[in-house]
Every structure is written in structure tokens, then in C-alpha cells.
Scaffold this active site. Structure first.
Site, mmCIF file in Angstrom:
data_model
loop_
_atom_site.group_PDB
_atom_site.id
_atom_site.type_symbol
_atom_site.label_atom_id
_atom_site.label_comp_id
_atom_site.label_asym_id
_atom_site.label_seq_id
_atom_site.Cartn_x
_atom_site.Cartn_y
_atom_site.Cartn_z
ATOM 1 N N ASP A 162 0.826 -1.206 0.000
ATOM 2 C CA ASP A 162 0.000 0.000 0.000
ATOM 3 C C ASP A 162 0.864 1.261 0.000
ATOM 4 O O ASP A 162 0.734 2.138 0.837
ATOM 5 C CB ASP A 162 -0.931 -0.017 1.215
ATOM 6 C CG ASP A 162 -1.924 1.136 1.186
ATOM 7 O OD1 ASP A 162 -2.194 1.661 0.093
ATOM 8 O OD2 ASP A 162 -2.413 1.522 2.264
ATOM 9 N N GLU A 414 2.829 -7.659 7.673
ATOM 10 C CA GLU A 414 1.468 -8.115 7.385
ATOM 11 C C GLU A 414 1.390 -9.268 6.387
ATOM 12 O O GLU A 414 0.533 -9.276 5.494
ATOM 13 C CB GLU A 414 0.602 -6.947 6.905
ATOM 14 C CG GLU A 414 0.363 -5.883 7.964
ATOM 15 C CD GLU A 414 -0.706 -4.877 7.556
ATOM 16 O OE1 GLU A 414 -1.056 -4.826 6.359
ATOM 17 O OE2 GLU A 414 -1.183 -4.146 8.441
ATOM 18 N N GLU A 504 1.114 -0.359 14.076
ATOM 19 C CA GLU A 504 0.221 0.458 13.254
ATOM 20 C C GLU A 504 -1.132 0.571 13.933
ATOM 21 O O GLU A 504 -1.677 -0.434 14.409
ATOM 22 C CB GLU A 504 0.024 -0.133 11.845
ATOM 23 C CG GLU A 504 1.235 -0.056 10.945
ATOM 24 C CD GLU A 504 0.929 -0.520 9.514
ATOM 25 O OE1 GLU A 504 -0.248 -0.397 9.098
ATOM 26 O OE2 GLU A 504 1.861 -0.988 8.837
#
Length: 593
Positions: A162, A414, A504
Site C-alpha cells: 500500500d 502483514e 500500526e
């Protein structure tokens, strides 16, 4: 691999600046041997820089495939008796380099350095032609992964991280000289014994069998505090000045290859004396518990993309100091070593991360939504990927092992971690990291799709690094439910007797959007989300750090969930504070506006 450095026996020449540049959309350059003559139809390109935002042409921003850089270089005339090395700090994602008509090195993987000994192809005092082919294409066997999709308009790159897939020569390029017999690498580790520091080193040399290795240690005032002989040896620093959070005290080791009284090669390596240890739910530096405050960050700036720039680094550092941050994570790739140098000098704590991001087909570039692929399979992320991933871990640790600011290795961000395939993929990679460096904790960043009780990879971590978006992607706009669900999950992680760092959390926020009552995307809602998370963190002793996503707004691929990029920044992309910055300044520093 040692960084280029000017010493009594070495010299450097920076090659950054303006290079000739050409796009190769049809990938014809190698077949047509563009390296053998001036680049066809070339324009100018700044090095270092990402090339995508330096034009107004959308075809350039969306370019998929190779680009070419070229320039002439004169080898310093005083280097006739030395080895001549060409060193790249970073080229994203793959590079092949020619000196005149000779290919001298090929390297896959952005964000980490590579070099070539070009002595046999150049002459002191003479010019040579340097040509570099840089390719931004990703596959399931690269780190990070991606896939090329054919379309009527030409190939398109699909990837699952991202942030925008900036490419180019992102950091400085160097020529440097070194003697024939030379120091190749040095590893320094430290310990504490009462008031003294214990410094242990291992020096790797080339063509130096008849030479001795001498190490002299200087303090920050350039006073000699210890000296020993031996490629693998140890020294004691009496009344040592420790490297501590917020106090980046550095010593310097001068490593010399000597032939009697003659110095054949010398290199200077800074280091800090400090220890890192996990004790139950505590993270200890110098046997004192530490609590991390700070951010996941990006090397991302308008116009230059992911290029390193010292002035922009200083602005980022000033914002970190103003807000009271004591740490950062190099999300989601290794940063320029200049950032780590700054962190070393100023006592910033760094979680150092590999480029292994986007290894989760259950996520859509950070936004929930399946991708239509199986994450781990013979056709996607497989054994070949694992080998590449292992080498990236080794290369990262080899580059950054002597930086005292680096306190944790993160081997992935992730990834899919709830499956047996993920467990089998990551188990040996943790072994690789610990074999490369046994002095620091090793972890990875867990995602919400693998909550407590379902993750099969966290068992290998020394510290839990958790990304959680309660109140944003989950329970959006319902912070009471978000807090309840977050507390329920946190209780599970806290029961494992390991430290927890929230790497995060946060909410996208448009600067200037104000709403009463607060709604998602408003500045008020961002503060509400932070406060909800803080209540959860403060309720669990196992939480030893909070790093908000993100330090500043940054560029991403386009999409309906992105308004000019990712807007989760506490600062805007041009490093101005949103309202949440003042809230954090009060929490982290106790200072009102």
C-alpha cells in the site's frame, strides 16, 4: 560490504548528479546493446531520485519495465595502484551495470547496496562509460512480490503493498578506491560489565594473510580509550559512556591492517555500547525498561519520491523531536543508512524491516479484499521466493548490524500468517535472522486477518508487533465497539508473556476537515481513534510501544479508498501538523499547543 569512506588509505568520488536517461518500454535495450553507445533518445535524470514524478506525462508515472541511466566518469589519476570499486546504495528493484561494453554486476532487490570491483576495466586518469539498466517489475519470486498483467494497453504491474511503486536509482552512487590487501567487513558487538563496556569485534580481510589487524577505539572527543591486536578480539572501555534512548553517544573503532609499522589499509566504524534484552513482557535497553513512542514512516516526498535527501531527513527528524517520538519503524523496507546514522547520533530507536510486504492475498494493498491468488503455492510465493527472502534478511543485517539505533529486526510486514503454509515458510526465516545476528530480538508484523489464537507465525517472534485498525477498517465510526473488541483481543496477546508493540493504528484524515460530532476522515475523528487506542494500551503492562500509522501522508496507487494517497499521516505530506499532532505532543512530551 563496507560503505565507501575516505581514510588514510581510501578515497571516494560521488557520482550523483545529472545522468543521461531513457525509457525502454519494449525492453529492447539489452538486445540492441544500449550500453555500447549513447542512449537513444535520451533525456536528463537526477540521481538520486524516483523518476515517476519528475514529468507531467502519465505514461512515465505508470511505466512498467526497464529504464536506462548513463554517464561518463573519469577515474582519479591517483588510484593507479588501488582497486577501484563502483558502489550503489540502492537501485529499485533490479539493476544491471556495464563499464563501457562489459557487464560488471547484476543485482535484484531495491533498498540495499551492491557493488562491483571494476579495476580490470578502467584506467587511472582515463574516462569510462557507466550504463545502468534499472527494472521496476515485480514477480512472485521478488521481495516485495507482484505480478505483471497483460492488457490491450500494454503490461501493467499489479502489487499488493500500500505505497506507490517508485523506482530508479534512489540513493547515491560512488566510486571508491581501496588497497589490494584490504578490510572487507567488520562486526562489532557490545556488553556491559559494571561500569565498563566490553567491545568484541570480528574483522574480515582480503589478501591479508601476512598482515596484522589492530583496533584502536576512540571516544566522542577523539581520545583513545582502548587498543588491541587481532582480527577477532575484545577490549574493555573503563567507565563507559552508554548509548541510550535520547542520548546517542558513539565511539569509533579504527581498524588497521598493518605490516610492522606500516598501515596497509584503515577503516573507521562507529558504534554505541548498549545491550538489548527481552525479559518477560519487558523490552530492556542497558537493563532498563523502554517504552517506544513514534511512527511507521515512509521514504516518500513530493517530486523526488523515495530518493534520500539530507535536508528532508532533517525536517522529518525535527518533527519527530517536536512531537516527542523516540522511535520509528522503517516500514516497509530498509531506509537509507544516512537515516540510521542520524538515529545513532541522536538516540532514536529503530525497528529495521525487510521489503517483505504484500505477501498476503487476503489483503488488497492494505485494504481488505481478496486478490484471487493463493499466497503460498508452487505457482505463487514458493521455495524460490523463500531463498530470495532469506538472502534479503542476511543482506539487511549485514548492512545494519553495527548501528546501535537498530533494536529489532522485522522480517516481514502483514504477511499471511494464519495458515500452515505460512508457518512452514517463515519458520526457517526466523532461524536465518537469528543466525545472522543473535544480539537483537527478531519479529514480524502481524495483521488483523490473523488475530490472537489464529496466527501460526507469532510463536517464532521474540516480541509481538501488531497492526490494528479498530475504529477504522473494523467498527468504523463505532469507537465503543472498537474499544471493546480491541481489549478482548489484546487480553489474549498479553497472556503470552511477551512484549507487545503496536506498530500500526490510526485513521485516514483529510487536513482541514472538521466535524461535530466527529465522523471518519475528520481531524476530530483521528484524535478520537488515537485516544481510544491509548486507553487500551495503558491498560496492559505488556504493551511496550505505540507507533502510529503513519508519520506523514504518502503516495499510493490510485483508488476509491485513497484521496491523493494514504491520508493516515499525523503530518501532511509536506510535513505540516494535523490536529492530532498536538494531541500526541501533549501525550508524549506533556506539552500543550
Amino acid at each position: 560490504m563496507l560503505r565507501p569512506q575516505d581514510t588514510a588509505t581510501r578515497e571516494t568520488k560521488c557520482l550523483s548528479g545529472m545522468w543521461d536517461f531513457a525509457f525502454d518500454a519494449e525492453d529492447r535495450g539489452q538486445i540492441e546493446e544500449w550500453f555500447a553507445h549513447p542512449l537513444p533518445g535520451h533525456t536528463e535524470m537526477a540521481v538520486p531520485a524516483s523518476y515517476q514524478d519528475l514529468s507531467t506525462d502519465p505514461a512515465i508515472r505508470d511505466h512498467v519495465g526497464p529504464v536506462w541511466y548513463q554517464r561518463e566518469v573519469r577515474i582519479p589519476r591517483g588510484w593507479a595502484d588501488d582497486r577501484v570499486i563502483l558502489h550503489f546504495e540502492s537501485a529499485t528493484h533490479a539493476a544491471t551495470v556495464w563499464v563501457d561494453d562489459v557487464e560488471v554486476v547484476s543485482h535484484s532487490g531495491g533498498y540495499l547496496p551492491f557493488e562491483a570491483d571494476i579495476t580490470d576495466y578502467v584506467h587511472a586518469g582515463k574516462k569510462c562509460r557507466l550504463t545502468v539498466r534499472v527494472d521496476n517489475r515485480l514477480s512472485f519470486q521478488t521481495i516485495p512480490p507482484g505480478v505483471i498483467v497483460d492488457s490491450p494497453d500494454g503490461p501493467k504491474q499489479k502489487y499488493w503493498h500500500d505505497f506507490f511503486n517508485y523506482a530508479g536509482i534512489h540513493r547515491d552512487v560512488w566510486l571508491y578506491s581501496r588497497p589490494q590487501a584490504h578490510i572487507e567487513d567488520v562486526t562489532i558487538t557490545t556488553d556491559i560489565d559494571g561500569d565498563d563496556g566490553i567491545v568484541t569485534w570480528s574483522v574480515l580481510s582480503h589478501d591479508a594473510d601476512s598482515l596484522s589487524t589492530k583496533v584502536t577505539i576512540f571516544d566522542a572527543e577523539d581520545r583513545m580509550v582502548a587498543e588491541e591486536t587481532g582480527a577477532s578480539a575484545q577490549a574493555r572501555i573503563p567507565s563507559v559512556h552508554l548509548w541510550q534512548p535520547g542520548q546517542g553517544y558513539l565511539y569509533e573503532a579504527e581498524i588497521s591492517l598493518v605490516d610492522g609499522e606500516q598501515i596497509v589499509d584503515s577503516y573507521r566504524q562507529t558504534f554505541g555500547v548498549r545491550t538489548i534484552r527481552v525479559d518477560g513482557t519487558r523490552l530492556l535497553i542497558n537493563n532498563e525498561p523502554v517504552y517506544l513512542t513514534g511512527f511507521g514512516m515512509h521514504e516518500d516526498h513530493q517530486t523526488i519520491g523515495k530518493a534520500h535527501n539530507d535536508a528532508l531527513m532533517l525536517r522529518d527528524a525535527a518533527c519527530l523531536e517536536w512531537i516527542g517520538a523516540n522511535s520509528l519503524r522503517t516500514s516497509h523496507y530498509p531506509y537509507s543508512e544516512h537515516v540510521l546514522d542520524y538515529a545513532d547520533r541522536h538516540g532514536l530507536l529503530v525497528i529495521d524491516e525487510t521489503p517483505a510486504v504484500g505477501m498476503n492475498m487476503g489483503l488488497g494493498g492494505g485494504i481488505f479484499g481478496a486478490q484471487g491468488y493463493t499466497t503460498f503455492s508452487p505457482e505463487t510465493i514458493n521455495g524460490e521466493t523463500q531463498k530470495v527472502h532469506a538472502q534479503v534478511i542476511r543482506d539487511l543485517i549485514a548492512r545494519d548490524k553495527n548501528h546501535p539505533s537498530v533494536i529489532i529486526w522485522s522480517i516481514a510486514n502483514e504477511p499471511e500468517s494464519e495458515t500452515e503454509a505460512a508457518e512452514n515458510y517463515f519458520r526457517p526465516l526466523f532461524d536465518v535472522a537469528r543466525e545472522a545476528d543473535s544480539t537483537r530480538p527478531v519479529s514480524f508484523v502481524n495483521v488483523m486477518l490473523a488475530p490472537y489464537g489464529k496466527c501460526r507465525v507469532s510463536q517464532f517472534s521474540d516480541i509481538f508487533l501488531l497492526n490494528r485498525y479498530y475504529g477504522w477498517y473494523v467498527d468504523t465510526g463505532d469507537l465503543d465497539a472498537a474499544e471493546r473488541h480491541w481489549r478482548e483481543e489484546m487480553a489474549g496477546w498479553a497472556s503470552e508473556n511477551k512484549p507487545i508493540i503496536i506498530t500500526e493504528y490510526g485513521a485516514d484524515t483529510m487536513p482541514g476537515l472538521h466535524q461535530i460530532p466527529a465522523q471518519p476522515w475528520s481531524e476530530e475523528y483521528q484524535i478520537d481513534v488515537l485516544q481510544m487506542n491509548e486507553r487500551v494500551f495503558d491498560s496492559f503492562d505488556a504493551v511496550v510501544g505505540e507507533q502510529i500509522w503513519n508519520f506523514a501522508d504518502f503516495a499510493t496507487t490510485s483508488g476509491t479508498m485513497r484521496v491523493g494517497g494514504n491520508r493516515k499521516g499525523i503530518f501532511t505530506r509536506d510535513r505540516q501538523p494535523k490536529s492530532a499532532a498536538f494531541h500526541l505532543r501533549k501525550r508524549w512530551r506533556g506539552i500543550e499547543q
